[in-house]
Design a protein around this motif. Structure first.
Motif, PDB file in Angstrom:
ATOM      1  N   PHE A  11       7.403   4.885 -20.085  1.00 23.13           N
ATOM      2  CA  PHE A  11       6.566   3.963 -20.815  1.00 23.13           C
ATOM      3  C   PHE A  11       5.955   2.779 -20.009  1.00 23.13           C
ATOM      4  CE2 PHE A  11       9.412   5.445 -24.396  1.00 23.13           C
ATOM      5  CZ  PHE A  11       8.324   5.957 -25.254  1.00 23.13           C
ATOM      6  N   ALA A  12       6.542   2.545 -18.979  1.00 28.17           N
ATOM      7  CA  ALA A  12       5.836   1.533 -17.926  1.00 28.17           C
ATOM      8  C   ALA A  12       4.542   2.027 -17.495  1.00 28.17           C
ATOM      9  CB  ALA A  12       6.760   0.912 -17.016  1.00 28.17           C
ATOM     10  N   THR A  13       4.648   3.179 -17.126  1.00 22.17           N
ATOM     11  CA  THR A  13       3.549   4.422 -16.396  1.00 22.17           C
ATOM     12  C   THR A  13       2.529   4.073 -17.308  1.00 22.17           C
ATOM     13  OG1 THR A  13       4.918   5.288 -14.862  1.00 22.17           O
ATOM     14  CG2 THR A  13       2.694   6.138 -15.432  1.00 22.17           C
ATOM     15  N   GLY A  14       2.708   4.512 -18.748  1.00 21.78           N
ATOM     16  CA  GLY A  14       1.683   4.743 -19.678  1.00 21.78           C
ATOM     17  C   GLY A  14       1.092   3.246 -19.831  1.00 21.78           C
ATOM     18  N   ILE A  15       1.933   2.369 -20.108  1.00 19.49           N
ATOM     19  CA  ILE A  15       1.309   0.986 -20.580  1.00 19.49           C
ATOM     20  C   ILE A  15       0.424   0.386 -19.532  1.00 19.49           C
ATOM     21  CG2 ILE A  15       2.122  -1.374 -21.137  1.00 19.49           C
ATOM     22  CD1 ILE A  15       4.258  -0.135 -22.675  1.00 19.49           C
ATOM     23  N   VAL A  16       0.750   0.435 -18.096  1.00 21.19           N
ATOM     24  CA  VAL A  16       0.273  -0.170 -16.981  1.00 21.19           C
ATOM     25  C   VAL A  16      -1.146   0.657 -16.732  1.00 21.19           C
ATOM     26  CG1 VAL A  16       0.531  -0.739 -14.442  1.00 21.19           C
ATOM     27  CG2 VAL A  16       2.221  -1.342 -16.044  1.00 21.19           C
ATOM     28  N   CYS A  17      -0.915   1.993 -16.807  1.00 28.13           N
ATOM     29  CA  CYS A  17      -2.491   2.717 -16.603  1.00 28.13           C
ATOM     30  C   CYS A  17      -3.300   2.467 -17.486  1.00 28.13           C
ATOM     31  CB  CYS A  17      -2.142   4.405 -16.388  1.00 28.13           C
ATOM     32  SG  CYS A  17      -1.337   4.549 -14.995  1.00 28.13           S
ATOM     33  N   THR A  18      -2.863   2.428 -19.015  1.00 23.14           N
ATOM     34  CA  THR A  18      -3.795   2.163 -20.098  1.00 23.14           C
ATOM     35  C   THR A  18      -4.441   0.707 -19.829  1.00 23.14           C
ATOM     36  OG1 THR A  18      -2.684   3.584 -21.482  1.00 23.14           O
ATOM     37  CG2 THR A  18      -4.135   2.043 -22.564  1.00 23.14           C
ATOM     38  N   PHE A  19      -3.653  -0.189 -19.624  1.00 18.80           N
ATOM     39  CA  PHE A  19      -3.929  -1.768 -19.479  1.00 18.80           C
ATOM     40  C   PHE A  19      -5.114  -1.913 -18.355  1.00 18.80           C
ATOM     41  CE2 PHE A  19      -3.460  -5.886 -17.347  1.00 18.80           C
ATOM     42  CZ  PHE A  19      -3.598  -6.804 -18.407  1.00 18.80           C
ATOM     43  N   TYR A  20      -4.955  -1.218 -16.980  1.00 16.42           N
ATOM     44  CA  TYR A  20      -5.989  -1.529 -16.031  1.00 16.42           C
ATOM     45  C   TYR A  20      -7.061  -0.642 -16.357  1.00 16.42           C
ATOM     46  CZ  TYR A  20      -3.937   2.039 -12.854  1.00 16.42           C
ATOM     47  OH  TYR A  20      -3.388   2.964 -12.200  1.00 16.42           O
ATOM     48  N   CYS A  21      -6.937   0.388 -16.762  1.00 15.91           N
ATOM     49  CA  CYS A  21      -8.102   1.511 -17.282  1.00 15.91           C
ATOM     50  C   CYS A  21      -8.825   0.805 -18.441  1.00 15.91           C
ATOM     51  CB  CYS A  21      -7.704   2.711 -17.658  1.00 15.91           C
ATOM     52  SG  CYS A  21      -7.371   3.818 -16.440  1.00 15.91           S
ATOM     53  N   THR A  22      -8.315   0.132 -19.285  1.00 14.88           N
ATOM     54  CA  THR A  22      -9.315  -0.646 -20.318  1.00 14.88           C
ATOM     55  C   THR A  22      -9.651  -1.822 -19.972  1.00 14.88           C
ATOM     56  OG1 THR A  22      -7.437   0.424 -21.909  1.00 14.88           O
ATOM     57  CG2 THR A  22      -8.737  -1.406 -22.600  1.00 14.88           C
ATOM     58  N   LEU A  23      -9.128  -2.597 -19.229  1.00 16.63           N
ATOM     59  CA  LEU A  23      -9.763  -3.972 -18.747  1.00 16.63           C
ATOM     60  C   LEU A  23     -11.008  -3.528 -17.672  1.00 16.63           C
ATOM     61  CD1 LEU A  23      -6.778  -6.207 -18.272  1.00 16.63           C
ATOM     62  CD2 LEU A  23      -8.361  -6.317 -19.969  1.00 16.63           C
ATOM     63  N   GLY A  24     -10.539  -2.880 -16.531  1.00 16.18           N
ATOM     64  CA  GLY A  24     -11.474  -2.919 -15.585  1.00 16.18           C
ATOM     65  C   GLY A  24     -12.236  -1.727 -15.399  1.00 16.18           C
ATOM     66  N   GLY A  25     -12.139  -0.777 -16.082  1.00 18.53           N
ATOM     67  CA  GLY A  25     -12.924   0.416 -15.997  1.00 18.53           C
ATOM     68  C   GLY A  25     -12.779   1.541 -14.662  1.00 18.53           C
ATOM     69  N   LEU A  26     -13.960   2.120 -14.431  1.00 22.85           N
ATOM     70  CA  LEU A  26     -13.721   3.049 -13.172  1.00 22.85           C
ATOM     71  C   LEU A  26     -13.421   2.104 -11.728  1.00 22.85           C
ATOM     72  CD1 LEU A  26     -13.898   5.859 -12.255  1.00 22.85           C
ATOM     73  CD2 LEU A  26     -16.312   5.237 -11.541  1.00 22.85           C
ATOM     74  N   LYS A  27     -14.078   1.305 -11.785  1.00 26.01           N
ATOM     75  CA  LYS A  27     -13.883   0.152 -10.359  1.00 26.01           C
ATOM     76  C   LYS A  27     -12.488   0.138 -10.499  1.00 26.01           C
ATOM     77  CE  LYS A  27     -18.419  -1.684  -9.794  1.00 26.01           C
ATOM     78  NZ  LYS A  27     -19.223  -2.984  -9.765  1.00 26.01           N
ATOM     79  N   ALA A  28     -11.965  -0.727 -11.594  1.00 29.48           N
ATOM     80  CA  ALA A  28     -10.249  -0.855 -11.479  1.00 29.48           C
ATOM     81  C   ALA A  28      -9.440   0.450 -11.009  1.00 29.48           C
ATOM     82  CB  ALA A  28      -9.932  -1.415 -12.622  1.00 29.48           C
ATOM     83  N   VAL A  29      -9.901   1.650 -11.616  1.00 29.70           N
ATOM     84  CA  VAL A  29      -9.072   2.826 -11.204  1.00 29.70           C
ATOM     85  C   VAL A  29      -9.242   3.233  -9.782  1.00 29.70           C
ATOM     86  CG1 VAL A  29      -9.130   5.313 -11.637  1.00 29.70           C
ATOM     87  CG2 VAL A  29      -9.439   3.692 -13.561  1.00 29.70           C
ATOM     88  N   VAL A  30     -10.557   3.041  -9.521  1.00 32.29           N
ATOM     89  CA  VAL A  30     -10.600   3.383  -7.819  1.00 32.29           C
ATOM     90  C   VAL A  30     -10.055   2.626  -6.919  1.00 32.29           C
ATOM     91  CG1 VAL A  30     -12.469   3.440  -5.998  1.00 32.29           C
ATOM     92  CG2 VAL A  30     -13.049   4.519  -8.027  1.00 32.29           C
ATOM     93  N   TRP A  31     -10.019   1.194  -7.235  1.00 32.32           N
ATOM     94  CA  TRP A  31      -9.636   0.212  -6.277  1.00 32.32           C
ATOM     95  C   TRP A  31      -8.169   0.331  -6.433  1.00 32.32           C
ATOM     96  CZ3 TRP A  31     -11.450  -1.691  -2.046  1.00 32.32           C
ATOM     97  CH2 TRP A  31     -13.066  -1.794  -1.904  1.00 32.32           C
ATOM     98  N   THR A  32      -7.513   0.548  -7.617  1.00 33.06           N
ATOM     99  CA  THR A  32      -6.141   0.671  -7.690  1.00 33.06           C
ATOM    100  C   THR A  32      -5.699   2.052  -7.028  1.00 33.06           C
ATOM    101  OG1 THR A  32      -6.117  -0.599  -9.915  1.00 33.06           O
ATOM    102  CG2 THR A  32      -4.281   0.627  -9.462  1.00 33.06           C
ATOM    103  N   ASP A  33      -6.109   2.916  -7.116  1.00 30.27           N
ATOM    104  CA  ASP A  33      -5.693   4.314  -6.350  1.00 30.27           C
ATOM    105  C   ASP A  33      -5.955   3.935  -5.021  1.00 30.27           C
ATOM    106  OD1 ASP A  33      -5.815   5.378  -8.822  1.00 30.27           O
ATOM    107  OD2 ASP A  33      -7.630   6.420  -8.475  1.00 30.27           O
ATOM    108  N   ALA A  34      -6.799   3.044  -4.564  1.00 32.98           N
ATOM    109  CA  ALA A  34      -6.825   2.932  -2.953  1.00 32.98           C
ATOM    110  C   ALA A  34      -5.616   2.229  -2.440  1.00 32.98           C
ATOM    111  CB  ALA A  34      -8.261   2.170  -2.536  1.00 32.98           C
ATOM    112  N   PHE A  35      -5.422   1.225  -3.262  1.00 35.12           N
ATOM    113  CA  PHE A  35      -4.125   0.491  -3.106  1.00 35.12           C
ATOM    114  C   PHE A  35      -2.946   1.264  -2.985  1.00 35.12           C
ATOM    115  CE2 PHE A  35      -0.289  -1.631  -5.310  1.00 35.12           C
ATOM    116  CZ  PHE A  35       0.130  -2.138  -4.237  1.00 35.12           C
ATOM    117  N   GLN A  36      -2.676   2.428  -3.955  1.00 34.24           N
ATOM    118  CA  GLN A  36      -1.710   3.156  -4.203  1.00 34.24           C
ATOM    119  C   GLN A  36      -1.497   4.164  -3.061  1.00 34.24           C
ATOM    120  OE1 GLN A  36      -2.564   4.241  -8.382  1.00 34.24           O
ATOM    121  NE2 GLN A  36      -1.662   2.353  -9.317  1.00 34.24           N
ATOM    122  N   MET A  37      -2.724   4.700  -2.652  1.00 31.29           N
ATOM    123  CA  MET A  37      -2.757   5.473  -1.471  1.00 31.29           C
ATOM    124  C   MET A  37      -2.278   4.852  -0.165  1.00 31.29           C
ATOM    125  SD  MET A  37      -3.697   8.519  -0.368  1.00 31.29           S
ATOM    126  CE  MET A  37      -3.870   9.480   1.401  1.00 31.29           C
TER     127      MET A  37
END
Length: 590
Positions: free
Chosen positions: A163-189
């Protein structure tokens, strides 16, 4: 099985991953609050640079299933897994040189919009629905499977992590859109690489040094990489990995919405290609880390295999168990590895949610409501992110009730899907013979006796003849079967119903493979174009003068596609020798 629980420091390190990922979403929500358009939200304004996009692509397709599963494959079957570097190379070259130019220059946002431009609306909608269903199913498994493996070995809370995974992913996807997804992915890489490096350094030290790892792996036949057996029933050979792996990953990279969406978000085609090629470097790095992790595990457990001895119950628990062993006296580092695994999960889930929202908005919402304002479009896009975040999380819950995880034009599309599902489901019901899939020798001589009940092999019922041939096909050939079946059926249907003349097809929709071979004469190139008039004007003139493009698209307009979506052909920048999104911007602001 003895469960070794996490310490407080492990939870702190793991929690930091979620906090920082959420923080990136908040940052971009504040930073981009004045650019509230669906275009900014879904494709980052088409002004992204290649660096973060490259990291994002690598992180998204190296999920926790890869982090946990690839080392286990090497541990059991040997280092032939490293041959995937061949498949990755072919896939990236084909994607950047064949698929990307078509998608980028046509200016589309949803990859399935191409199917309407090239064929018709039913084909587009059928492909979109199939993609949505498949992605939700896949994302649910990506969340649940690694969470279950980590829970059974480390005692890490199963449903809390899901549930933490689902909530956190939905949270930053909804707030920041693709730019948030891309930069978060970069950090996670970065987290994934650091996690792997800590395992490699500490693991090789615990296994007696790198030289000993190679010696033990050689003695255990783990370094026999090249097997040129052409038998398609063998699990991993040079041909199944290089050929079958190329087909498998080409479907993931070449035409996948999640990949293409981030590529077309780049400010020029040159940046998009650079993103793919630098992503290839990232894939190689992760692959090498996973292979050496598997070899180090083998050297460490050489005389006491925890899987066959019953200490753990499934192969995907090998890596977590190994980590808990080597970091037993180092609080915080097991948490770093779990953060490494969940970085793959977060990046995959976030990319899936964003891609699902994009195809739904572009293929269904805009078709039904073509005159939405920017504000309404943005809010609908965010609402779709929330919806698909909930659906993917719910699918992860449903996956817990599904038991074992299964590996793995309209006429052509349906035929390809049916063939792929047929061989995959048949292989699940009737597993391949042991001679084709049995792992390399594993020893339990020096295991400490425990109160573990030995599993009894089930008595197999009578097998049909097809079970030892068709159903025993290597899982890496499933995509090839679907692809070949789709093409064959599509050609057959076209012959029966009447094929389309090449001169009626817009050149911008076709990428002639023969043009990549500059040594071919113009005569042979023209022959291979099959009537498509690529030489009618220069490619640049075709793109800059869109009158012919509009006329050729009239049949598509009659099917309901909006006129502005047909003329947003990106322009050519002579200075940079690359295509960019300037023309698209001019048209959308016209």
């Amino acid at each position: 099985m003895e469960v070794k629980n996490f310490s407080a420091w492990d939870y702190v390190v793991f929690a930091a991953l979620f906090v920082i990922s959420s923080g990136i979403g908040v940052f971009f929500a504040i930073k981009e609050r004045k650019k509230a358009t669906s275009r900014e939200f879904l494709v980052g304004g088409r002004q992204m640079s290649f660096g973060p996009v490259a990291l994002s692509l690598t992180a998204s397709f190296m999920s926790a299933v890869t982090v946990l599963g690839a080392p286990s494959e090497v541990y059991r079957f040997g280092a032939s897994f490293v041959l995937f570097f061949i498949a990755y190379t072919f896939v990236i070259v084909f994607t950047s040189e064949l698929f990307l130019p078509v998608f980028y220059r046509s200016g589309i946002t949803s990859t399935y919009e191409y199917l309407q431009l090239r064929f018709n609306k039913p084909v587009r909608y059928a492909a979109t629905v199939i993609y949505i269903v498949q992605t939700i199913l896949y994302t649910g498994v990506v969340v649940y499977a690694p969470a279950l493996a980590l829970n059974q070995v480390t005692g890490f809370d199963l449903w809390g992590s899901v549930f933490a995974t689902g909530i956190v992913c939905t949270f930053y996807c909804t707030l920041g859109g693709l730019k948030a997804v891309v930069w978060t992915d970069a950090f996670q890489m970065v987290v994934m690489i650091v996690g792997f490096l800590t395992v490699l350094i500490q693991g090789s030290a615990q296994a007696g040094g790198f030289h000993n790892v190679l010696e033990q792996s050689t003695n255990g036949s783990r370094l026999t990489i090249f097997d040129f057996d052409v038998d398609p029933l063998r699990r991993h050979t040079f041909w199944t990995i290089s050929v079958g792996g190329t087909f498998t990953w080409l479907g993931i990279y070449g035409v996948n919405q999640s990949t293409i969406q981030r590529c077309i978000s780049c400010k020029t085609e040159k940046h998009a290609k650079l993103a793919l090629y630098f992503n290839l470097l990232g894939l190689w790095i992760i692959l090498v880390c996973a292979v050496f992790s598997g070899l180090i595990m083998y050297a460490y457990f050489k005389n006491c295999d925890p899987w066959t001895s019953g200490i753990i119950s499934a192969p995907d628990q090998l890596m977590p168990y190994f980590v808990m062993e080597i970091f037993a006296t180092m609080p915080g580092l097991p948490g770093l590895f779990v953060a490494c695994a969940f970085s793959g999960t977060l990046s995959t889930v976030a990319a899936s949610i964003n891609a699902l929202a994009t195809v739904t908005f572009e293929d269904f919402v805009k078709s039904c409501f073509p005159h939405l304002s920017d504000k309404k479009s943005t809010w609908i896009s965010k609402g779709l992110c929330v919806l698909f975040g909930m659906m993917c999380t719910s699918m992860a819950v449903a996956a817990s009730l599904m038991g074992s995880v299964v590996q793995g034009a309209l006429g052509g599309l349906l035929t390809g899907i049916i063939l792929a599902f047929w061989v995959a489901i048949g292989g699940f019901i009737y597993p391949a013979p042991d001679s084709k899939t049995w792992p390399l020798p594993l020893l339990t001589d020096q295991c400490v006796p425990s109160n573990v009940t030995e599993s009894v092999s089930p008595v197999l019922s009578s097998r049909p003849a097809i079970a030892d041939t068709w159903y025993s096909l290597s899982y890496l050939y499933y995509s090839a079967v679907g692809c070949v079946g789709c093409i064959a059926a599509g050609v057959l249907v076209s012959i029966i119903t009447g094929h389309q003349r090449g001169k009626d097809i817009q050149p911008v929709l076709i990428r002639p493979v023969c043009n990549l071979f500059c040594f071919w004469s113009k005569k042979y190139k023209t022959l291979c174009w099959c009537g498509v008039q690529h030489d009618r004007d220069t490619e640049q003139e075709n793109l800059e003068n869109s009158s012919a493009w509009k006329q050729g698209a009239e049949s598509v307009l009659q099917n309901g596609l909006r006129r502005e979506s047909l003329v947003h052909v990106p322009g050519y920048d002579p200075k940079d020798k690359s295509y960019n999104n300037l023309a698209f911007e001019k048209i959308t602001h016209f």
